[in-house]
Design an enzyme around this catalytic site. Structure first.
Site, mmCIF file in Angstrom:
data_model
loop_
_atom_site.group_PDB
_atom_site.id
_atom_site.type_symbol
_atom_site.label_atom_id
_atom_site.label_comp_id
_atom_site.label_asym_id
_atom_site.label_seq_id
_atom_site.Cartn_x
_atom_site.Cartn_y
_atom_site.Cartn_z
ATOM 1 N N ASP A 112 -0.056 7.875 11.457
ATOM 2 C CA ASP A 112 1.148 8.059 12.240
ATOM 3 C C ASP A 112 1.354 9.518 13.365
ATOM 4 O O ASP A 112 2.054 10.209 13.661
ATOM 5 C CB ASP A 112 2.233 8.588 10.905
ATOM 6 C CG ASP A 112 2.548 7.878 10.287
ATOM 7 O OD1 ASP A 112 3.081 7.106 10.823
ATOM 8 O OD2 ASP A 112 3.093 8.775 9.063
ATOM 9 N N PHE A 167 10.851 3.558 7.582
ATOM 10 C CA PHE A 167 11.282 3.126 7.785
ATOM 11 C C PHE A 167 10.497 1.295 7.326
ATOM 12 O O PHE A 167 11.091 0.413 8.263
ATOM 13 C CB PHE A 167 11.073 3.218 9.705
ATOM 14 C CG PHE A 167 11.292 4.173 10.561
ATOM 15 C CD1 PHE A 167 13.345 4.153 10.228
ATOM 16 C CD2 PHE A 167 11.009 5.000 10.550
ATOM 17 C CE1 PHE A 167 13.497 5.950 10.558
ATOM 18 C CE2 PHE A 167 11.372 6.351 10.779
ATOM 19 C CZ PHE A 167 12.761 6.778 10.808
ATOM 20 N N GLY A 168 10.095 1.716 6.527
ATOM 21 C CA GLY A 168 9.092 -0.215 6.503
ATOM 22 C C GLY A 168 7.904 -0.175 4.601
ATOM 23 O O GLY A 168 8.406 1.237 4.750
ATOM 24 N N ARG A 169 7.950 -0.910 5.012
ATOM 25 C CA ARG A 169 6.721 -0.927 3.609
ATOM 26 C C ARG A 169 5.097 -1.044 4.491
ATOM 27 O O ARG A 169 4.949 -2.165 5.810
ATOM 28 C CB ARG A 169 6.465 -1.709 3.248
ATOM 29 C CG ARG A 169 7.643 -1.647 2.775
ATOM 30 C CD ARG A 169 7.965 -2.431 1.488
ATOM 31 N NE ARG A 169 9.930 -1.603 0.782
ATOM 32 C CZ ARG A 169 9.794 -2.296 -0.953
ATOM 33 N NH1 ARG A 169 8.714 -2.817 -1.246
ATOM 34 N NH2 ARG A 169 10.642 -1.223 -1.679
ATOM 35 N N VAL A 170 3.830 -0.802 3.890
ATOM 36 C CA VAL A 170 2.961 -1.018 4.729
ATOM 37 C C VAL A 170 2.309 -2.125 3.711
ATOM 38 O O VAL A 170 2.035 -1.541 2.474
ATOM 39 C CB VAL A 170 2.100 0.161 4.681
ATOM 40 C CG1 VAL A 170 0.600 0.170 4.942
ATOM 41 C CG2 VAL A 170 2.804 1.112 5.360
ATOM 42 N N ASP A 224 3.012 15.019 14.367
ATOM 43 C CA ASP A 224 3.685 15.203 13.035
ATOM 44 C C ASP A 224 2.682 15.398 12.128
ATOM 45 O O ASP A 224 2.625 14.333 11.589
ATOM 46 C CB ASP A 224 4.876 13.892 12.604
ATOM 47 C CG ASP A 224 5.357 14.750 11.537
ATOM 48 O OD1 ASP A 224 5.579 15.611 10.987
ATOM 49 O OD2 ASP A 224 6.105 13.404 10.878
ATOM 50 N N THR A 267 10.610 18.201 3.276
ATOM 51 C CA THR A 267 9.936 19.154 2.495
ATOM 52 C C THR A 267 9.274 19.711 3.661
ATOM 53 O O THR A 267 9.219 19.627 5.336
ATOM 54 C CB THR A 267 8.407 18.532 2.251
ATOM 55 O OG1 THR A 267 7.318 19.458 2.331
ATOM 56 C CG2 THR A 267 7.677 17.284 3.376
ATOM 57 N N LYS A 309 1.969 15.683 8.293
ATOM 58 C CA LYS A 309 2.673 15.945 6.866
ATOM 59 C C LYS A 309 1.669 15.460 5.890
ATOM 60 O O LYS A 309 0.822 14.654 6.885
ATOM 61 C CB LYS A 309 4.163 15.685 6.821
ATOM 62 C CG LYS A 309 4.013 13.998 6.922
ATOM 63 C CD LYS A 309 5.689 13.905 7.437
ATOM 64 C CE LYS A 309 5.259 12.459 7.058
ATOM 65 N NZ LYS A 309 7.365 12.046 7.192
ATOM 66 N N ASN A 315 0.709 11.563 5.541
ATOM 67 C CA ASN A 315 -0.143 11.137 6.503
ATOM 68 C C ASN A 315 -1.570 11.234 6.761
ATOM 69 O O ASN A 315 -2.035 11.118 8.175
ATOM 70 C CB ASN A 315 0.778 11.195 7.963
ATOM 71 C CG ASN A 315 2.634 10.825 8.181
ATOM 72 O OD1 ASN A 315 2.107 9.739 7.644
ATOM 73 N ND2 ASN A 315 3.626 11.496 8.735
ATOM 74 N N LEU A 344 0.564 -1.239 0.070
ATOM 75 C CA LEU A 344 0.270 -0.023 0.064
ATOM 76 C C LEU A 344 0.693 1.277 0.135
ATOM 77 O O LEU A 344 0.567 2.962 -0.618
ATOM 78 C CB LEU A 344 -1.159 -0.456 1.252
ATOM 79 C CG LEU A 344 -1.857 -1.249 1.297
ATOM 80 C CD1 LEU A 344 -2.273 -0.729 2.871
ATOM 81 C CD2 LEU A 344 -2.806 -0.610 0.312
HETATM 82 P P1 ATP Z 1 5.924 8.372 8.575
HETATM 83 O O1 ATP Z 1 4.530 8.974 8.298
HETATM 84 O O2 ATP Z 1 5.570 8.141 9.827
HETATM 85 O O3 ATP Z 1 7.667 8.369 8.644
HETATM 86 P P2 ATP Z 1 6.008 6.154 7.130
HETATM 87 O O4 ATP Z 1 5.707 7.435 5.796
HETATM 88 O O5 ATP Z 1 7.156 4.669 7.397
HETATM 89 O O6 ATP Z 1 5.252 6.708 8.860
HETATM 90 P P3 ATP Z 1 3.210 5.719 7.235
HETATM 91 O O7 ATP Z 1 3.117 6.661 6.242
HETATM 92 O O8 ATP Z 1 2.376 4.904 8.244
HETATM 93 O O9 ATP Z 1 4.912 5.699 7.009
HETATM 94 O O10 ATP Z 1 2.987 4.639 5.504
HETATM 95 C C1 ATP Z 1 3.394 4.674 4.130
HETATM 96 C C2 ATP Z 1 2.481 5.127 3.116
HETATM 97 O O11 ATP Z 1 1.226 3.880 3.265
HETATM 98 C C3 ATP Z 1 1.184 6.049 3.867
HETATM 99 O O12 ATP Z 1 2.050 7.593 3.218
HETATM 100 C C4 ATP Z 1 0.040 5.665 2.396
HETATM 101 O O13 ATP Z 1 0.754 5.804 1.543
HETATM 102 C C5 ATP Z 1 0.218 4.156 3.264
HETATM 103 N N1 ATP Z 1 0.064 3.254 4.487
HETATM 104 C C6 ATP Z 1 -0.246 3.433 5.367
HETATM 105 N N2 ATP Z 1 -1.217 3.231 6.715
HETATM 106 C C7 ATP Z 1 -1.859 2.884 5.609
HETATM 107 C C8 ATP Z 1 -3.212 2.185 6.089
HETATM 108 N N3 ATP Z 1 -3.537 2.087 7.079
HETATM 109 N N4 ATP Z 1 -3.509 2.120 4.864
HETATM 110 C C9 ATP Z 1 -3.808 2.258 3.624
HETATM 111 N N5 ATP Z 1 -2.571 3.126 3.380
HETATM 112 C C10 ATP Z 1 -1.789 3.004 3.870
HETATM 113 MG MG MG Z 2 3.742 8.329 6.776
#
Ligand code: ATP
Ligand code: MG
Length: 288
Positions: A164, A34-37, A146, A181, A148, A151, A29
């Protein structure tokens, strides 16, 4: 899905824990720092979730291990329709997995890019949802935000979800610098001065502007110039007919250098532009 965490015993008095075997993993997604979703389905209840995978090594490298733990605890105690729910978490040797509410429509800013800019009704609905969610969090003394753009997510119906939630203030500047940014930073952060939760009110003003005009207010070609414009509050409104005087009035009352003079969250939801435009259901499907 049941909300279980490693801390809470279930009815049998055991400590239930999730493992990766409880989930079928679907499409990616998104990608974070720090990783993937991933999209995932909990096998037993067929419940769709988003599974955020964070590599421990990465966290430790940035010294954010304990912070993440604390923030998971904070977020587990928040329950608001506009705050992305965290259902639980588990880990293996290398990774931490967060079980999150799935936001099916993804990032609000993808929607903004597609539509170029939002109508007042559409923007006001998001700003009202956001202000209410922030008020709820501030009430619970959760003020470290935070905000942005990437998020802010949308669920299947188009309801705003803050993701986040709760990264702490110390990491805010650093994280923004890492991400490159600066557009959403309040002047006191740019100037490295003391700041508190009123930075969120500034951010709401930036978001409101960007939703209505499609670009953030202090955008320039260079970070140095963006910082200068933020510090001066060099605010201009393009002469587009779709933004009313009331909309501009709200933005002007949020983008105020003196943090104490920014409109409070309560006053934001009472502002005529919100009252006249925001959909009380928190859902606005214009453009869909
Ligand atoms: P941070 O913003 O703290 O750096 P991150 O960027 O590592 O955290 P997230 O922002 O949680 O991680 O997730 C990265 C991307 O994954 C998001 O910008 C969004 O596109 C997708 N994503 C995250 N969580 C979800 C969710 N619950 N449902 C759908 N898409 C999601
Ligand atoms: Mg994020």
């Amino acid at each position: 899905m049941e909300k279980v965490s490693e801390e809470k015993p279930n009815s049998k008095g055991r400590l239930p824990t999730w493992t990766l075997q409880d989930f079928e993993i679907g499409k990616p997604l998104g990608r974070g720092k720090f990783g993937r979703v991933y999209l995932a389905r909990e096998k037993k209840h067929k419940y769709i979730v988003a599974l955020k995978v964070i590599f421990k090594q990465q966290l430790e490298k940035h010294n954010l291990h304990y912070q993440l733990r604390r923030e998971i605890e904070i977020q587990s105690n928040l329950s608001h329709p506009n705050v992305l729910q965290i259902f639980g978490w588990f880990h293996d040797d290398e990774r931490i997995f967060l079980i999150l509410e799935y936001a099916a429509r993804g990032e609000l800013f993808k929607e903004l890019r597609d539509l170029k800019y939002l109508s007042e009704k559409h923007a006001a609905t998001y700003i009202a949802s956001f202000a209410r969610a922030l008020a709820y969090c501030h009430e619970k003394n959760v003020i470290h935000r935070d905000i942005k753009p990437e998020n802010l997510l949308l669920d299947l119906e188009g309801r705003l979800k803050i993701a986040d939630f709760g990264w702490s203030v110390q990491s805010r500047t650093k994280r923004h610098t890492m991400c490159g940014t600066l557009d959403y930073l309040a002047p006191e952060i740019v100037e490295n001065k003391a700041h508190d939760y009123t930075v969120d009110n500034w951010t709401l003003g930036i978001l409101c502007y960007e939703l209505l005009y499609g670009v953030p207010p202090f955008e320039t070609e260079s970070q140095v110039n963006t910082c200068k414009r933020i510090i001066k509050v060099d605010l201009n409104f393009p002469s587009t007919p779709h933004v009313s005087a009331e909309g501009k009035d709200l933005i002007r009352k949020l983008l105020v250098k003196d943090a104490l003079k920014r409109l409070s969250l309560q006053r934001i939801v009472e502002h005529p532009w919100i009252v006249n435009n925001a959909d009380p259901s928190g859902i606005c499907n214009e453009g869909h």
